[in-house]
Scaffold this motif. Structure first.
Motif, PDB file in Angstrom:
ATOM      1  N   VAL A  78      69.861 -88.138  20.621  1.00 19.92           N
ATOM      2  CA  VAL A  78      69.558 -87.425  19.375  1.00 19.92           C
ATOM      3  C   VAL A  78      70.806 -87.353  18.498  1.00 19.92           C
ATOM      4  O   VAL A  78      70.751 -87.572  17.285  1.00 19.92           O
ATOM      5  CB  VAL A  78      69.024 -86.007  19.674  1.00 19.92           C
ATOM      6  N   ASN A 125      71.214 -88.970  14.801  1.00 19.90           N
ATOM      7  CA  ASN A 125      71.616 -88.073  13.711  1.00 19.90           C
ATOM      8  C   ASN A 125      72.854 -88.622  13.004  1.00 19.90           C
ATOM      9  O   ASN A 125      72.980 -88.537  11.777  1.00 19.90           O
ATOM     10  CB  ASN A 125      71.902 -86.676  14.263  1.00 19.90           C
ATOM     11  N   THR A 138      65.295 -85.054   9.870  1.00 17.55           N
ATOM     12  CA  THR A 138      64.427 -83.873   9.745  1.00 17.55           C
ATOM     13  C   THR A 138      63.211 -84.140   8.867  1.00 17.55           C
ATOM     14  O   THR A 138      62.349 -83.273   8.711  1.00 17.55           O
ATOM     15  CB  THR A 138      65.213 -82.687   9.151  1.00 17.55           C
ATOM     16  N   THR A 198      57.782 -86.378  13.963  1.00 11.79           N
ATOM     17  CA  THR A 198      58.512 -86.795  15.164  1.00 11.79           C
ATOM     18  C   THR A 198      57.585 -86.680  16.367  1.00 11.79           C
ATOM     19  O   THR A 198      56.929 -85.654  16.554  1.00 11.79           O
ATOM     20  CB  THR A 198      59.754 -85.904  15.390  1.00 11.79           C
ATOM     21  N   LEU A 248      66.697 -81.836  19.177  1.00 15.64           N
ATOM     22  CA  LEU A 248      66.060 -82.000  17.868  1.00 15.64           C
ATOM     23  C   LEU A 248      65.929 -80.664  17.146  1.00 15.64           C
ATOM     24  O   LEU A 248      66.199 -80.553  15.943  1.00 15.64           O
ATOM     25  CB  LEU A 248      64.676 -82.635  18.033  1.00 15.64           C
ATOM     26  N   VAL A 278      64.861 -80.059  13.265  1.00 17.62           N
ATOM     27  CA  VAL A 278      63.638 -80.869  13.262  1.00 17.62           C
ATOM     28  C   VAL A 278      62.485 -79.985  13.736  1.00 17.62           C
ATOM     29  O   VAL A 278      62.491 -79.505  14.874  1.00 17.62           O
ATOM     30  CB  VAL A 278      63.781 -82.094  14.189  1.00 17.62           C
TER      31      VAL A 278
END
Length: 416
Positions: free
Chosen positions: A169, A173, A181, A185, A201, A206
């Motif tokens: 993750v 990112n 975001t 997902t 996340l 997110v």
């Protein structure tokens, strides 16, 4: 002789490692086969996304036995002989150091990750349940957990994420920034890896997360745990993938569950989708790379150079290296002491046998009282001589940290 034999992310890519992935049932079955063929006294097998490694005590010392173990792995997994070039093996001190370092997260692709401890315990549990662990390896495991706890609680061994899921993750990112975001997902899986992905996340903000798992029970339980409203199960994968922009695959299927044909059904060519396949064996078919809208990442993208190398520029890392070296020496002393206890017992037995042999010359003594007195004296003499000799040999062995003196004496006594 403690031995480690196998492959890991340093010796083989994920394409190779997935061919040697073992299920828990296969682990027990394979180790029993090695025992039945008298190749090992016992051991445990770690099969993770980073490695497939057997920690064992071979029945016979030497390269030939190790090569036979590798051949058995190839045969069990139906792989050609040339795949043996990806295997490595370590023995004795290097094997012990490897196991201690591995459990401490120093041998992982994501340096310092904590999942390896749970994976190690699971592997040991399988072997323990099947009576596949010799006492020496049980003690090695205890020492390993002790060392890992000391290192993790005392030193900062990495500033990286604590799991492959979190590191994945973090990597995405870093590549896509706040875009992560935006859009739906989907996380496939409901195990430990999926858990770390969802937590990471959510830390990034997110919120539009959906869950898919084969069974409705696990999907529902996992979604409730993480306060996720949408979850899918069994034959709903195609529905779950609709309009998904970020796909995290953290399943444990034995073959791919996502392929190009499925993505063509769920995504138009202008709909981009980023996929991170954390599974080994891989659960995303490589043919998805032929789709123009797909960006695929895998576990090997988390490589961080040589994470197991201890950087001596940092005092804590030097201390970790010293602690690992001390742990190896401590374990060797314990094991040598165990071996010496056996040697001392054999020395005592040899002396008793020798003195008892002298009794045959007393067969012509008619007096029971005299014979009884002599027998008692010989018993006392045997105990006195044995204790004196063993005490001196033990002192020499401890002072020199060398067991060869005791072993040499035993060999002399056993020589006709």
């Amino acid at each position: 002789m403690i031995t480690v034999v196998g492959i890991n992310y340093k010796t083989a890519s994920v394409e190779i490692r997935e061919a040697f992935s073992f299920t828990p049932a296969e682990v027990a079955d394979f180790l029993r086969k090695l025992q039945a063929k008298k190749l090992i006294q016992g051991g445990f097998l770690l099969s993770t996304c980073n490695r497939m490694e057997i920690v064992c005590i071979p029945s016979e010392v030497g390269d030939n036995t190790i090569h036979r173990i590798i051949s058995e792995v190839l045969e069990y997994k139906q792989q050609p002989p040339e795949m043996s070039r990806y295997f490595f093996y370590l023995v004795e001190e290097r094997a012990m150091l490897h196991v201690f370092s591995m459990a401490s997260g120093l041998k992982s692709m994501v340096r310092g990750e904590t999942q390896i401890l749970g994976q190690l315990k699971d592997a040991v549990s399988i072997s323990r349940s099947g009576n596949l662990l010799p006492s020496v390896l049980l003690r090695l495991v205890d020492k390993t957990l002790e060392v890992a706890k000391r290192i993790r609680s005392t030193y900062t061994i990495s500033h990286a994420q604590s799991s492959a899921g979190a590191a994945a993750v973090n990597m995405i990112n870093g590549k896509y920034g706040s875009d992560i975001t935006v859009g739906k997902t989907l996380v496939l899986g409901a195990g430990q890896m999926a858990d770390t992905v969802v937590k990471a996340l959510k830390l990034l903000g997110v919120n539009d997360i959906r869950i898919y798992n084969r069974t409705i029970e696990r999907a529902s339980r996992f979604a409730n745990k993480h306060h996720i409203d949408h979850y899918y199960h069994s034959d709903q994968l195609s529905s779950a993938l609709q309009e998904v922009k970020w796909l995290w695959v953290a399943t444990a299927a034995s073959s791919p569950i996502v392929d190009a044909a499925l993505l063509k059904e769920t995504h138009a060519e202008e709909e981009p989708i980023v996929i991170f396949d954390l599974a080994v064996p891989r659960n995303v078919e490589i043919d998805v790379l032929g789709l123009p809208n797909v960006r695929l990442y895998g576990i090997d993208d988390l490589r961080e150079g040589s994470p197991e190398e201890v950087d001596e520029r940092f005092p804590s890392n030097v201390a970790v290296k010293e602690l690992l070296t001390e742990a190896v020496e401590e374990f060797k002393l314990w094991r040598d002491g165990l071996a010496l206890r056996d040697v001392y017992g054999q020395i005592r037995s040899e002396i008793e046998i020798y003195l008892e042999g002298e009794l045959k010359y007393l067969a012509n003594i008619d007096s029971p009282e005299v014979r009884s007195l002599i027998e008692k004296h010989l018993t006392h003499l045997s105990t006195t001589i044995s204790s004196s000799i063993i005490s001196k040999v033990r002192r020499i062995s401890e002072e020199t940290e060398d067991t060869r003196y005791a072993e040499a004496l035993l060999k002399i006594l056993q020589t006709p």
